[in-house]
Design a protein around this motif. Structure first.
Motif, PDB file in Angstrom:
ATOM      1  N   THR A 282       0.861  -1.174   0.000  1.00 27.01           N
ATOM      2  CA  THR A 282       0.000   0.000   0.000  1.00 27.01           C
ATOM      3  C   THR A 282       0.900   1.228   0.000  1.00 27.01           C
ATOM      4  O   THR A 282       2.104   1.139   0.255  1.00 27.01           O
ATOM      5  CB  THR A 282      -0.913   0.012   1.238  1.00 27.01           C
ATOM      6  OG1 THR A 282      -0.119  -0.229   2.408  1.00 27.01           O
ATOM      7  CG2 THR A 282      -1.993  -1.061   1.134  1.00 27.01           C
ATOM      8  N   ALA A 283       0.302   2.383  -0.286  1.00 28.14           N
ATOM      9  CA  ALA A 283       1.111   3.600  -0.355  1.00 28.14           C
ATOM     10  C   ALA A 283       1.831   3.856   0.965  1.00 28.14           C
ATOM     11  O   ALA A 283       2.961   4.347   0.984  1.00 28.14           O
ATOM     12  CB  ALA A 283       0.230   4.795  -0.718  1.00 28.14           C
ATOM     13  N   GLY A 303      -3.607   9.992  -1.802  1.00 23.82           N
ATOM     14  CA  GLY A 303      -3.132   8.696  -2.271  1.00 23.82           C
ATOM     15  C   GLY A 303      -2.776   7.742  -1.156  1.00 23.82           C
ATOM     16  O   GLY A 303      -2.487   6.580  -1.410  1.00 23.82           O
ATOM     17  N   TRP A 304      -2.771   8.239   0.098  1.00 26.32           N
ATOM     18  CA  TRP A 304      -2.485   7.356   1.227  1.00 26.32           C
ATOM     19  C   TRP A 304      -3.675   6.458   1.553  1.00 26.32           C
ATOM     20  O   TRP A 304      -3.514   5.266   1.770  1.00 26.32           O
ATOM     21  CB  TRP A 304      -2.117   8.184   2.461  1.00 26.32           C
ATOM     22  CG  TRP A 304      -0.677   8.577   2.533  1.00 26.32           C
ATOM     23  CD1 TRP A 304       0.199   8.680   1.496  1.00 26.32           C
ATOM     24  CD2 TRP A 304       0.054   8.926   3.711  1.00 26.32           C
ATOM     25  NE1 TRP A 304       1.425   9.084   1.951  1.00 26.32           N
ATOM     26  CE2 TRP A 304       1.369   9.232   3.308  1.00 26.32           C
ATOM     27  CE3 TRP A 304      -0.286   9.016   5.056  1.00 26.32           C
ATOM     28  CZ2 TRP A 304       2.355   9.621   4.202  1.00 26.32           C
ATOM     29  CZ3 TRP A 304       0.695   9.399   5.961  1.00 26.32           C
ATOM     30  CH2 TRP A 304       2.003   9.701   5.535  1.00 26.32           C
ATOM     31  N   PHE A 327       0.198   1.337  -3.740  1.00 29.56           N
ATOM     32  CA  PHE A 327       1.155   2.199  -4.426  1.00 29.56           C
ATOM     33  C   PHE A 327       1.166   1.814  -5.906  1.00 29.56           C
ATOM     34  O   PHE A 327       1.140   0.641  -6.264  1.00 29.56           O
ATOM     35  CB  PHE A 327       2.553   2.109  -3.801  1.00 29.56           C
ATOM     36  CG  PHE A 327       3.366   0.900  -4.186  1.00 29.56           C
ATOM     37  CD1 PHE A 327       3.981   0.803  -5.428  1.00 29.56           C
ATOM     38  CD2 PHE A 327       3.559  -0.143  -3.288  1.00 29.56           C
ATOM     39  CE1 PHE A 327       4.758  -0.296  -5.770  1.00 29.56           C
ATOM     40  CE2 PHE A 327       4.326  -1.253  -3.623  1.00 29.56           C
ATOM     41  CZ  PHE A 327       4.925  -1.331  -4.873  1.00 29.56           C
TER      42      PHE A 327
END
Length: 461
Positions: A282-283, A303-304, A327
């Motif tokens: 993940t981001a 984007g988190w 991500f």
């Protein structure tokens, strides 16, 4: 509201914000000096302000002495003051800012590790295991990965109290074919199992050239880079992956099936330090969202994470760890799927919606994880004896690369964390006010001595 009332509120907030910082100085024999310095009549512009400030600060210091709890979370009141009453705040800003930034709490790695170990012992963890777990947490804090450092003590304490993590870790061997081993972590502390799995993989790789240790019924490992770095220091290439609770939706979906599914690799060098890379697919890791909420950060990068409905958000309070973003979109998701297979499916552990665990908690609350520890002995390959020298060459090639606009130099993966680790070993580890408070609360509950902090002059760092 009358201007006199605003001034009173502003000064009241400023007094409370100062209590947190100055109270800590009580342990360093500097309390009287700082009280006199920061509670002059000119700062507190209402009747009795200076006297009131001194009394409150002394009371805060005495409370910290008596129960080991730090009041640092009150520094956020100063921020609220500046937002709610900007005109009155500007009158006092310079003095308050000097006070708020004059000192920053730090702790040495040795002291933080000892403290975390004592907390774990208080939770029923054997002393040797406690020290090993504490070492992994402090290593993360040294590298700036605070989401996987001492911040995790609260999580581990609650899970041990609830019975979801066993304080005494028993590792059993389910199957062993020489170059491949399946272990069962027995829902004990993940770090103890992870260290054993890493060392076992390295040992078997030296015998067979390549070895894989799969683990089921594993709990939280902490930062995976600790294990790949450990293997690289022993001369082996290492890859570690781990799955976890089902709360992150697949790309394009909204139903939680995956965890942050981190992976890490480590490569040994010859003269240069090992290259270690450790990321979530993940981001960001879910603990970064939790830590941002804990710190009171007003926003997070776009984007988190998404909100409770999966919609992208930058609002920290609205961000949901049930809707972390991959991500690179589908690319991160594809790697996460790989991790789920290698860590969960291969280990016959829990994965996706499948629960294969003795633990009573499932789905997004699942504590049982799977992992894979893969080690390669470079010397088993033709020319492998010079692997470290060739790694150094690659590192030097990266360092000598021409820089793009906005960059001073080009780094190898993990170099920022390694450099920060070296600096913090000398200067100490800074701790967030909320974390200091949290550790103090746990220490108080377990009747453990509170963490002793150092006061670092920010201007000198």
């Amino acid at each position: 509201m009358a201007s006199e009332d605003i001034a009173h509120i502003t000064a009241e907030l400023e007094i409370r914000s100062l209590i947190a910082r100055i109270a800590m100085l009580a342990d360093h024999g500097e309390l009287d000096e700082y009280i006199d310095q920061f509670t002059e009549d000119s700062v507190w512009d209402f009747p009795g302000g200076a006297r009131r400030g001194r009394d409150d600060i002394r009371a805060g210091a005495e409370q910290r002495r008596s129960d080991g709890r730090c009041l640092n979370q009150l520094v956020y009141i100063e921020y609220q003051c500046s937002e709610r009453h900007p005109s009155m705040y500007r009158r006092h800003r310079a003095r308050v800012r000097r006070t708020m930034t004059a000192a920053e709490p730090t702790v040495t790695a040795e002291r933080l590790q000892s403290h975390c170990a004592q907390l774990l012992i208080g939770l029923g963890v054997p002393a040797l295991d406690a020290d090993q777990v504490a070492e992994t947490l402090v290593d993360a804090d040294l590298r700036g990965v605070h989401s996987h450092g001492a911040n995790l003590m609260s999580l581990y304490a609650s899970r041990i109290h609830s019975g979801h993590i066993k304080p005494v870790t028993t590792v059993t061997t389910v199957g062993d074919s020489g170059s491949s081993v399946l272990l069962d972590g027995g829902l004990g502390l993940g770090q103890i199992v992870g260290i054993r799995a890493t060392d076992l993989a390295v040992d078997r790789a030296r015998r067979h050239g390549l070895a894989a240790v799969s683990v089921r019924e594993l709990t939280h490992l902490g930062a995976l880079g600790y294990y790949t770095h450990r293997a690289a220091l022993q001369g082996c290439i290492c890859l570690v992956v781990q799955n976890g609770p089902a709360f992150v939706p697949p790309y394009g979906g909204v139903t939680g099936l995956f965890s942050t599914n981190p992976f890490s690799y480590g490569f040994p060098g010859h003269d240069e330090a090992p290259v270690v890379f450790d990321i979530a697919t993940t981001a960001v890791a879910g603990n970064k969202i939790i830590l941002a909420k804990k710190r009171g950060d007003p926003s997070i990068p776009l984007g988190w994470a998404g909100d409770s409905e999966g919609r992208p958000t930058t609002d920290t309070s609205a961000a949901s760890i049930d809707h972390l973003q991959w991500f690179g979109g589908h690319k991160g998701y594809g790697i996460a799927f790989f991790v789920e297979v290698m860590a969960g499916v291969l280990a016959n552990s829990s994965f996706g919606r499948t629960e294969h665990t003795e633990s009573p908690v499932h789905g997004k609350d699942r504590v049982a994880k799977g992992a894979l520890f893969l080690a390669i002995e470079p010397g088993a390959f033709p020319g492998g004896g010079e692997f470290g020298q060739r790694m150094d060459t690659l590192v030097h090639d990266v360092w000598s690369s021409d820089t793009a606009d906005g960059f001073d130099r080009v780094l190898v993966p993990g170099e920022i964390e390694r450099t920060l680790r070296d600096r913090r070993m000398k200067e100490g580890i800074p701790l967030a006010p909320a974390l200091i408070e949290e550790l103090g609360r746990i220490a108080h509950e377990l009747n453990v001595e509170p963490l002793q902090l150092e006061i670092t002059n920010v201007g000198e760092r």
